[in-house]
Design a protein around this motif. Structure first.
Motif, PDB file in Angstrom:
ATOM      1  N   LEU A 109      60.395   5.627  11.184  1.00 45.42           N
ATOM      2  CA  LEU A 109      59.297   6.394  10.610  1.00 45.42           C
ATOM      3  C   LEU A 109      58.280   6.854  11.650  1.00 45.42           C
ATOM      4  O   LEU A 109      57.275   7.451  11.302  1.00 45.42           O
ATOM      5  N   ALA A 110      58.538   6.542  12.925  1.00 46.89           N
ATOM      6  CA  ALA A 110      57.653   6.914  14.029  1.00 46.89           C
ATOM      7  C   ALA A 110      56.246   6.348  13.837  1.00 46.89           C
ATOM      8  O   ALA A 110      55.266   6.993  14.161  1.00 46.89           O
ATOM      9  N   TYR A 111      56.128   5.145  13.299  1.00 44.89           N
ATOM     10  CA  TYR A 111      54.833   4.492  13.168  1.00 44.89           C
ATOM     11  C   TYR A 111      54.411   3.982  14.539  1.00 44.89           C
ATOM     12  O   TYR A 111      55.236   3.552  15.337  1.00 44.89           O
ATOM     13  N   VAL A 112      53.122   4.020  14.809  1.00 41.24           N
ATOM     14  CA  VAL A 112      52.591   3.489  16.063  1.00 41.24           C
ATOM     15  C   VAL A 112      51.397   2.608  15.751  1.00 41.24           C
ATOM     16  O   VAL A 112      50.726   2.760  14.736  1.00 41.24           O
ATOM     17  N   LEU A 113      51.126   1.688  16.653  1.00 39.52           N
ATOM     18  CA  LEU A 113      49.979   0.808  16.521  1.00 39.52           C
ATOM     19  C   LEU A 113      48.833   1.370  17.345  1.00 39.52           C
ATOM     20  O   LEU A 113      49.059   2.141  18.290  1.00 39.52           O
ATOM     21  N   PRO A 114      47.609   1.024  17.020  1.00 38.78           N
ATOM     22  CA  PRO A 114      46.477   1.491  17.826  1.00 38.78           C
ATOM     23  C   PRO A 114      46.672   1.089  19.287  1.00 38.78           C
ATOM     24  O   PRO A 114      47.040  -0.035  19.594  1.00 38.78           O
ATOM     25  N   GLY A 115      46.451   2.052  20.159  1.00 39.00           N
ATOM     26  CA  GLY A 115      46.625   1.806  21.584  1.00 39.00           C
ATOM     27  C   GLY A 115      47.992   2.204  22.102  1.00 39.00           C
ATOM     28  O   GLY A 115      48.202   2.301  23.309  1.00 39.00           O
ATOM     29  N   ASP A 116      48.962   2.415  21.229  1.00 40.95           N
ATOM     30  CA  ASP A 116      50.281   2.869  21.662  1.00 40.95           C
ATOM     31  C   ASP A 116      50.208   4.327  22.097  1.00 40.95           C
ATOM     32  O   ASP A 116      49.366   5.083  21.641  1.00 40.95           O
ATOM     33  N   ARG A 117      51.107   4.715  22.968  1.00 38.99           N
ATOM     34  CA  ARG A 117      51.175   6.095  23.445  1.00 38.99           C
ATOM     35  C   ARG A 117      52.160   6.840  22.568  1.00 38.99           C
ATOM     36  O   ARG A 117      53.292   6.423  22.391  1.00 38.99           O
ATOM     37  N   LEU A 118      51.735   7.968  22.006  1.00 39.64           N
ATOM     38  CA  LEU A 118      52.577   8.750  21.117  1.00 39.64           C
ATOM     39  C   LEU A 118      52.789  10.123  21.729  1.00 39.64           C
ATOM     40  O   LEU A 118      51.830  10.767  22.142  1.00 39.64           O
ATOM     41  N   VAL A 119      54.027  10.555  21.794  1.00 44.96           N
ATOM     42  CA  VAL A 119      54.353  11.872  22.328  1.00 44.96           C
ATOM     43  C   VAL A 119      55.153  12.614  21.272  1.00 44.96           C
ATOM     44  O   VAL A 119      56.201  12.157  20.832  1.00 44.96           O
ATOM     45  N   LEU A 120      54.650  13.755  20.835  1.00 44.33           N
ATOM     46  CA  LEU A 120      55.344  14.606  19.886  1.00 44.33           C
ATOM     47  C   LEU A 120      55.682  15.913  20.571  1.00 44.33           C
ATOM     48  O   LEU A 120      54.859  16.457  21.304  1.00 44.33           O
ATOM     49  N   VAL A 121      56.868  16.429  20.327  1.00 41.89           N
ATOM     50  CA  VAL A 121      57.262  17.720  20.872  1.00 41.89           C
ATOM     51  C   VAL A 121      57.245  18.719  19.729  1.00 41.89           C
ATOM     52  O   VAL A 121      57.982  18.590  18.760  1.00 41.89           O
ATOM     53  N   ILE A 122      56.364  19.714  19.857  1.00 42.47           N
ATOM     54  CA  ILE A 122      56.211  20.721  18.812  1.00 42.47           C
ATOM     55  C   ILE A 122      56.437  22.077  19.454  1.00 42.47           C
ATOM     56  O   ILE A 122      55.728  22.458  20.388  1.00 42.47           O
ATOM     57  N   ASP A 123      57.419  22.816  18.993  1.00 36.69           N
ATOM     58  CA  ASP A 123      57.752  24.134  19.524  1.00 36.69           C
ATOM     59  C   ASP A 123      57.960  24.103  21.029  1.00 36.69           C
ATOM     60  O   ASP A 123      57.509  24.984  21.760  1.00 36.69           O
ATOM     61  N   GLY A 124      58.590  23.062  21.529  1.00 36.52           N
ATOM     62  CA  GLY A 124      58.931  22.974  22.941  1.00 36.52           C
ATOM     63  C   GLY A 124      57.805  22.497  23.831  1.00 36.52           C
ATOM     64  O   GLY A 124      57.980  22.361  25.031  1.00 36.52           O
ATOM     65  N   GLU A 125      56.628  22.249  23.300  1.00 37.38           N
ATOM     66  CA  GLU A 125      55.511  21.769  24.095  1.00 37.38           C
ATOM     67  C   GLU A 125      55.164  20.354  23.661  1.00 37.38           C
ATOM     68  O   GLU A 125      55.125  20.047  22.476  1.00 37.38           O
ATOM     69  N   ALA A 126      54.907  19.501  24.627  1.00 34.21           N
ATOM     70  CA  ALA A 126      54.570  18.113  24.333  1.00 34.21           C
ATOM     71  C   ALA A 126      53.092  18.002  24.020  1.00 34.21           C
ATOM     72  O   ALA A 126      52.253  18.564  24.720  1.00 34.21           O
ATOM     73  N   ALA A 127      52.760  17.314  22.957  1.00 35.87           N
ATOM     74  CA  ALA A 127      51.375  17.014  22.598  1.00 35.87           C
ATOM     75  C   ALA A 127      51.214  15.522  22.733  1.00 35.87           C
ATOM     76  O   ALA A 127      51.891  14.762  22.055  1.00 35.87           O
ATOM     77  N   GLU A 128      50.357  15.090  23.633  1.00 41.28           N
ATOM     78  CA  GLU A 128      50.212  13.668  23.902  1.00 41.28           C
ATOM     79  C   GLU A 128      48.861  13.169  23.441  1.00 41.28           C
ATOM     80  O   GLU A 128      47.908  13.933  23.324  1.00 41.28           O
ATOM     81  N   GLY A 129      48.766  11.885  23.209  1.00 33.63           N
ATOM     82  CA  GLY A 129      47.502  11.262  22.850  1.00 33.63           C
ATOM     83  C   GLY A 129      47.750   9.850  22.392  1.00 33.63           C
ATOM     84  O   GLY A 129      48.892   9.419  22.231  1.00 33.63           O
ATOM     85  N   ASP A 130      46.667   9.113  22.206  1.00 28.23           N
ATOM     86  CA  ASP A 130      46.793   7.769  21.670  1.00 28.23           C
ATOM     87  C   ASP A 130      47.084   7.867  20.184  1.00 28.23           C
ATOM     88  O   ASP A 130      46.872   8.906  19.565  1.00 28.23           O
ATOM     89  N   ALA A 131      47.534   6.767  19.620  1.00 30.06           N
ATOM     90  CA  ALA A 131      47.858   6.764  18.205  1.00 30.06           C
ATOM     91  C   ALA A 131      46.635   7.133  17.384  1.00 30.06           C
ATOM     92  O   ALA A 131      45.580   6.556  17.522  1.00 30.06           O
ATOM     93  N   GLY A 132      46.777   8.143  16.561  1.00 26.78           N
ATOM     94  CA  GLY A 132      45.699   8.575  15.702  1.00 26.78           C
ATOM     95  C   GLY A 132      44.727   9.544  16.357  1.00 26.78           C
ATOM     96  O   GLY A 132      43.770   9.971  15.739  1.00 26.78           O
ATOM     97  N   THR A 133      44.970   9.906  17.621  1.00 21.07           N
ATOM     98  CA  THR A 133      44.053  10.810  18.306  1.00 21.07           C
ATOM     99  C   THR A 133      44.770  12.042  18.839  1.00 21.07           C
ATOM    100  O   THR A 133      44.390  12.593  19.847  1.00 21.07           O
ATOM    101  N   LEU A 134      45.821  12.461  18.198  1.00 23.80           N
ATOM    102  CA  LEU A 134      46.529  13.650  18.645  1.00 23.80           C
ATOM    103  C   LEU A 134      45.654  14.877  18.462  1.00 23.80           C
ATOM    104  O   LEU A 134      44.915  14.980  17.474  1.00 23.80           O
ATOM    105  N   PRO A 135      45.732  15.823  19.386  1.00 24.62           N
ATOM    106  CA  PRO A 135      44.959  17.051  19.195  1.00 24.62           C
ATOM    107  C   PRO A 135      45.495  17.823  18.001  1.00 24.62           C
ATOM    108  O   PRO A 135      46.660  17.715  17.645  1.00 24.62           O
ATOM    109  N   ASP A 136      44.629  18.613  17.398  1.00 23.61           N
ATOM    110  CA  ASP A 136      45.056  19.420  16.263  1.00 23.61           C
ATOM    111  C   ASP A 136      46.032  20.483  16.740  1.00 23.61           C
ATOM    112  O   ASP A 136      45.800  21.159  17.738  1.00 23.61           O
ATOM    113  N   VAL A 137      47.123  20.620  16.021  1.00 26.95           N
ATOM    114  CA  VAL A 137      48.129  21.624  16.340  1.00 26.95           C
ATOM    115  C   VAL A 137      47.870  22.811  15.433  1.00 26.95           C
ATOM    116  O   VAL A 137      47.820  22.661  14.209  1.00 26.95           O
TER     117      VAL A 137
END
Length: 123
Positions: free
Chosen positions: A68-96
């Motif tokens: 389910l791609a769950y993450v804990l606070p402090g974990d590093r989460l990387v999502l690839v959206i339309d070929g570009e990586a959006a990085e951030g801490d869990a719960g702090t991803l930039p708005d896409v």
């Protein structure tokens, strides 16, 4: 006497053939059922082991992270959206930015377009 003895042996063989055949079929059925019971016992053991594994909170957390791609606070989460990586801490991803319209706007637009086309054809 020999003919009478052969006749008696044949009569005895014919009389015993049915019960012997049924006995052999019963033995084969018992062997088949015993093998089936062994297979069921193995399946029961597998399912009980799976239940024990699923009762472990660490296993549940690991499955939630993997499936389910769950993450804990402090974990590093990387999502690839339309070929570009959006990085951030869990719960702090930039708005896409959402460039696509919602499905219902597309539906209403196509209904309005069809209505306009139908009104133009009727004139």
């Amino acid at each position: 006497r020999a003919v009478l003895l052969v006749g008696l042996v044949l009569l005895l063989a014919l009389t015993l053939a049915g019960p012997v055949r049924q006995w052999l079929e019963g033995r084969a059925e018992l062997a088949r059922l015993a093998a089936e019971g062994t297979a069921y016992d193995a399946r029961i053991a597998e399912l009980e082991a799976e239940l024990e594994r699923q009762a472990d909170p660490a296993w549940t957390a690991r499955q939630a992270r993997e499936r389910l791609a769950y993450v804990l606070p402090g974990d590093r989460l990387v999502l690839v959206i339309d070929g570009e990586a959006a990085e951030g801490d869990a719960g702090t991803l930039p708005d896409v930015p959402d460039t696509a319209h919602p499905w219902y706007d597309e539906l209403l637009g196509s209904v309005a377009e069809a209505d306009d086309a139908g009104a133009g054809a009727g004139e």
